[in-house]
Motif scaffolding. Sequence first.
Motif, PDB file in Angstrom:
ATOM      1  N   ALA A 113      13.093  24.691  -7.788  1.00 37.27           N
ATOM      2  CA  ALA A 113      13.305  23.896  -8.721  1.00 37.27           C
ATOM      3  C   ALA A 113      14.882  23.212  -8.517  1.00 37.27           C
ATOM      4  N   ASP A 114      15.847  24.027  -8.078  1.00 36.66           N
ATOM      5  CA  ASP A 114      17.217  23.588  -7.756  1.00 36.66           C
ATOM      6  C   ASP A 114      17.619  24.406  -6.547  1.00 36.66           C
ATOM      7  N   ALA A 115      17.884  23.596  -5.398  1.00 36.78           N
ATOM      8  CA  ALA A 115      18.127  24.232  -4.238  1.00 36.78           C
ATOM      9  C   ALA A 115      19.436  24.805  -4.339  1.00 36.78           C
TER      10      ALA A 115
ATOM     11  N   HIS B 161      14.865  21.559  -0.350  1.00 39.88           N
ATOM     12  CA  HIS B 161      15.218  20.580  -1.175  1.00 39.88           C
ATOM     13  C   HIS B 161      14.606  20.958  -2.530  1.00 39.88           C
ATOM     14  N   ASP B 162      15.119  20.364  -3.627  1.00 36.59           N
ATOM     15  CA  ASP B 162      14.642  20.295  -4.840  1.00 36.59           C
ATOM     16  C   ASP B 162      13.119  19.876  -4.945  1.00 36.59           C
ATOM     17  N   GLY B 163      12.274  20.573  -5.243  1.00 34.77           N
ATOM     18  CA  GLY B 163      10.717  20.226  -5.553  1.00 34.77           C
ATOM     19  C   GLY B 163       9.852  20.540  -4.344  1.00 34.77           C
ATOM     20  N   ASP B 164      10.395  21.206  -3.239  1.00 29.87           N
ATOM     21  CA  ASP B 164       9.946  21.774  -2.098  1.00 29.87           C
ATOM     22  C   ASP B 164       9.059  23.151  -2.723  1.00 29.87           C
ATOM     23  N   THR B 165       7.888  23.028  -2.341  1.00 32.35           N
ATOM     24  CA  THR B 165       6.902  23.821  -2.960  1.00 32.35           C
ATOM     25  C   THR B 165       6.085  24.654  -1.872  1.00 32.35           C
TER      26      THR B 165
ATOM     27  N   HIS C 265      18.271  33.181  -6.379  1.00 32.86           N
ATOM     28  CA  HIS C 265      19.164  33.872  -7.131  1.00 32.86           C
ATOM     29  C   HIS C 265      18.393  34.136  -8.599  1.00 32.86           C
ATOM     30  N   ARG C 266      17.505  33.112  -9.066  1.00 33.98           N
ATOM     31  CA  ARG C 266      16.845  33.270 -10.232  1.00 33.98           C
ATOM     32  C   ARG C 266      15.372  32.830 -10.146  1.00 33.98           C
ATOM     33  N   LEU C 267      14.482  33.592 -10.681  1.00 33.79           N
ATOM     34  CA  LEU C 267      13.158  33.472 -10.550  1.00 33.79           C
ATOM     35  C   LEU C 267      12.343  33.099 -11.795  1.00 33.79           C
ATOM     36  N   PHE C 268      11.738  31.803 -12.316  1.00 31.47           N
ATOM     37  CA  PHE C 268      11.350  31.905 -13.762  1.00 31.47           C
ATOM     38  C   PHE C 268       9.983  31.144 -13.718  1.00 31.47           C
ATOM     39  N   ALA C 269       9.372  31.523 -14.886  1.00 29.74           N
ATOM     40  CA  ALA C 269       8.058  30.984 -15.168  1.00 29.74           C
ATOM     41  C   ALA C 269       8.005  30.263 -16.426  1.00 29.74           C
TER      42      ALA C 269
END
Length: 159
Positions: free
Chosen positions: A65-67, A39-43, A106-110
């Motif tokens: 950030a976006d499942a 889910h969105d926000g899972d860390t 699909h996309r990794l961001f910082a």
Amino acid sequence: MYAYQSLSEVARYLYRPPRTRQDCADAIARVSTATAWAHDGDTLTLAVCRNDSRHVIGEILLKLADARARQVEIGWVFHPAHSGRGYATEAARAAAVAAFGPLRAHRLFARLDTRNGASVRLCERLGMRREAHLVENDLDATGWGSEYIYAALSHELAR
């Protein structure tokens, strides 16, 4: 965790003040009860230790950030006493491999403070590109801060 999270020189590049001992205990309790990666926000927060020690020198965070779109944010915090030795690069590279592998990003961001030259260089070593420069997008007790967004797609880092 408290040894580095409590340092003002570490917190100046984060989106919060230095952590107290209780803040660290609460963070560790949250990390130890992390939810499934769905889910969105899972860390997923990983402690980083040297091979020759069980002493925690930093941490790597992967946040879903976006499942639906499989967008994963990566972050890191390290004790400054261990900088310049490649530990952050090694740990972030391993986390990126996990994000694009078993976690199916699909996309990794910082997101990083524009003044944080060490993190800029780390993003570039990982093969991420600067996608955005957000000017004065954050306001804290010290004033306005600006942010860079670095990112890479799964097929770009596979090269």
